[in-house]
Design a protein around this motif. Sequence first.
Motif, PDB file in Angstrom:
ATOM      1  N   GLY A  69       0.819  -1.244  -0.040  1.00  0.00           N
ATOM      2  CA  GLY A  69       0.020   0.081  -0.056  1.00  0.00           C
ATOM      3  C   GLY A  69       0.844   1.179  -0.151  1.00  0.00           C
ATOM      4  O   GLY A  69       0.215   2.427   0.056  1.00  0.00           O
ATOM      5  N   CYS A  70       2.349   1.311  -0.197  1.00  0.00           N
ATOM      6  CA  CYS A  70       2.998   2.587  -0.241  1.00  0.00           C
ATOM      7  C   CYS A  70       3.360   2.848  -1.609  1.00  0.00           C
ATOM      8  O   CYS A  70       3.880   1.959  -2.274  1.00  0.00           O
ATOM      9  CB  CYS A  70       4.095   2.244   0.576  1.00  0.00           C
ATOM     10  N   TYR A  71       3.335   4.141  -1.986  1.00  0.00           N
ATOM     11  CA  TYR A  71       3.547   4.527  -3.288  1.00  0.00           C
ATOM     12  C   TYR A  71       4.652   5.845  -3.331  1.00  0.00           C
ATOM     13  O   TYR A  71       4.663   6.584  -4.097  1.00  0.00           O
ATOM     14  CB  TYR A  71       2.319   4.704  -4.048  1.00  0.00           C
ATOM     15  N   CYS A  72       5.365   5.567  -2.141  1.00  0.00           N
ATOM     16  CA  CYS A  72       6.461   6.431  -1.979  1.00  0.00           C
ATOM     17  C   CYS A  72       7.498   6.270  -3.287  1.00  0.00           C
ATOM     18  O   CYS A  72       7.455   5.204  -4.064  1.00  0.00           O
ATOM     19  CB  CYS A  72       7.219   6.407  -0.671  1.00  0.00           C
ATOM     20  N   PRO A  73       8.280   7.310  -3.618  1.00  0.00           N
ATOM     21  CA  PRO A  73       9.243   7.087  -4.873  1.00  0.00           C
ATOM     22  C   PRO A  73       9.955   5.708  -4.471  1.00  0.00           C
ATOM     23  O   PRO A  73      10.297   4.979  -5.728  1.00  0.00           O
ATOM     24  CB  PRO A  73      10.136   8.294  -4.823  1.00  0.00           C
ATOM     25  N   THR A  74      10.165   5.553  -3.611  1.00  0.00           N
ATOM     26  CA  THR A  74      11.204   4.057  -3.358  1.00  0.00           C
ATOM     27  C   THR A  74      10.395   2.840  -3.682  1.00  0.00           C
ATOM     28  O   THR A  74      10.937   1.942  -4.513  1.00  0.00           O
ATOM     29  CB  THR A  74      12.006   4.071  -1.902  1.00  0.00           C
ATOM     30  N   CYS A  75       9.222   2.879  -3.025  1.00  0.00           N
ATOM     31  CA  CYS A  75       8.384   1.838  -3.256  1.00  0.00           C
ATOM     32  C   CYS A  75       8.045   1.650  -4.897  1.00  0.00           C
ATOM     33  O   CYS A  75       7.830   0.603  -5.517  1.00  0.00           O
ATOM     34  CB  CYS A  75       7.228   1.715  -2.436  1.00  0.00           C
ATOM     35  N   LYS A  76       7.674   2.808  -5.490  1.00  0.00           N
ATOM     36  CA  LYS A  76       7.543   2.779  -6.709  1.00  0.00           C
ATOM     37  C   LYS A  76       8.331   2.022  -7.714  1.00  0.00           C
ATOM     38  O   LYS A  76       8.137   1.458  -8.501  1.00  0.00           O
ATOM     39  CB  LYS A  76       6.793   4.348  -7.007  1.00  0.00           C
ATOM     40  N   ASN A  87      14.436  -0.212   6.096  1.00  0.00           N
ATOM     41  CA  ASN A  87      12.831   0.177   5.769  1.00  0.00           C
ATOM     42  C   ASN A  87      12.802   0.947   4.508  1.00  0.00           C
ATOM     43  O   ASN A  87      13.869   1.707   4.208  1.00  0.00           O
ATOM     44  CB  ASN A  87      12.472   0.895   6.779  1.00  0.00           C
ATOM     45  N   HIS A  88      11.627   1.200   4.020  1.00  0.00           N
ATOM     46  CA  HIS A  88      11.386   1.921   2.668  1.00  0.00           C
ATOM     47  C   HIS A  88      11.681   3.293   2.756  1.00  0.00           C
ATOM     48  O   HIS A  88      12.119   4.107   1.857  1.00  0.00           O
ATOM     49  CB  HIS A  88      10.086   1.732   2.150  1.00  0.00           C
ATOM     50  N   SER A  89      11.619   3.746   4.112  1.00  0.00           N
ATOM     51  CA  SER A  89      11.814   5.278   4.473  1.00  0.00           C
ATOM     52  C   SER A  89      13.516   5.682   4.385  1.00  0.00           C
ATOM     53  O   SER A  89      13.698   6.749   4.598  1.00  0.00           O
ATOM     54  CB  SER A  89      11.281   5.597   5.663  1.00  0.00           C
TER      55      SER A  89
HETATM   56 ZN   LIG Z   1       7.326   3.382   0.392  1.00  0.00          ZN
END
Ligand SMILES: [Zn+2]
Length: 277
Positions: free
Chosen positions: A18-25, A246-248
Amino acid sequence: MKIQILGSGQDAGIPQIGCYCPTCKRARRYKRYRRLGPSIALLDKGKGYCYLIDASPDIKYQIDMLKKEDITIKRKGKLPISGILLTHAHLGHCSGLWYFGREATEERNLPVFCTSKMRQFLIDNYPFNLLIRRKNIKIKEVFQGKAFKISGIKCIPIEVPHRNEIADTVGYRIQSQKNVLYISDVDYWTDKVIEEIDNVDIAIIDGTFYSKYELPRFRYVPHPPIEETIKLLEHSKTKIYFTHINHSNPINWNRKEKKYIKGKGFHSAFDGLVLNI
Ligand SMILES: [Zn+2]
Ligand SMILES: [Zn+2]
Ligand SMILES: [Zn+2]
């Protein structure tokens, strides 16, 4: 013997659900930027063994990574693994066990090493109690600070501070030609754990966050930030790899932070990394 990093991400990996931050995208788009849930393999092709530490929810992809190694395991099972060493009861570290039951591989007596509190948690709760009852897994109790052997390798569970609302948490010291410490999850460093890190050749340790300001709910899920760990350990002779990322964490995308870590003589783990020990 070698160690293969099967997952260098935090429990839910990268991309996060459910995360669409630039790293996850970016990780959804390009496989090389992904980090699976935390897990390492201790393996020796010649001796016919492969043990996992941590059973992540991404275990099915991690088994595929091992399949490429083409190891003939001495234990007769359906998967190329000899056993699993558990660290604690959170999502990224034990939920992979569920795949050994009826809905997936229906393993036979796969050895699962864990502390007595963790054992009790598995005995008391579905689906793990069903896996035990159906003899898919076989619990082998281990004790903090006490060595035990798996296929001739000496392992010692090391107690680490982590939010233990369910059971307790350990890391493992592995003694082969080189001594290796694996601590995937910890809330903060104690003098005792720092001493453990200093006393091995290689340490693969919690690098969830780079700084304590990157996640608003940091105080509910504390981890020692990489920038503070570096200050504590920069004079250590141990080769240190950060994992459980972590993705952050800006080391996923930012050159400055990556360069800083490297400049200080530290390393970040990545999925597929192999260390000969
Ligand atoms: Zn993310
Ligand atoms: Zn974790
Ligand atoms: Zn945890």
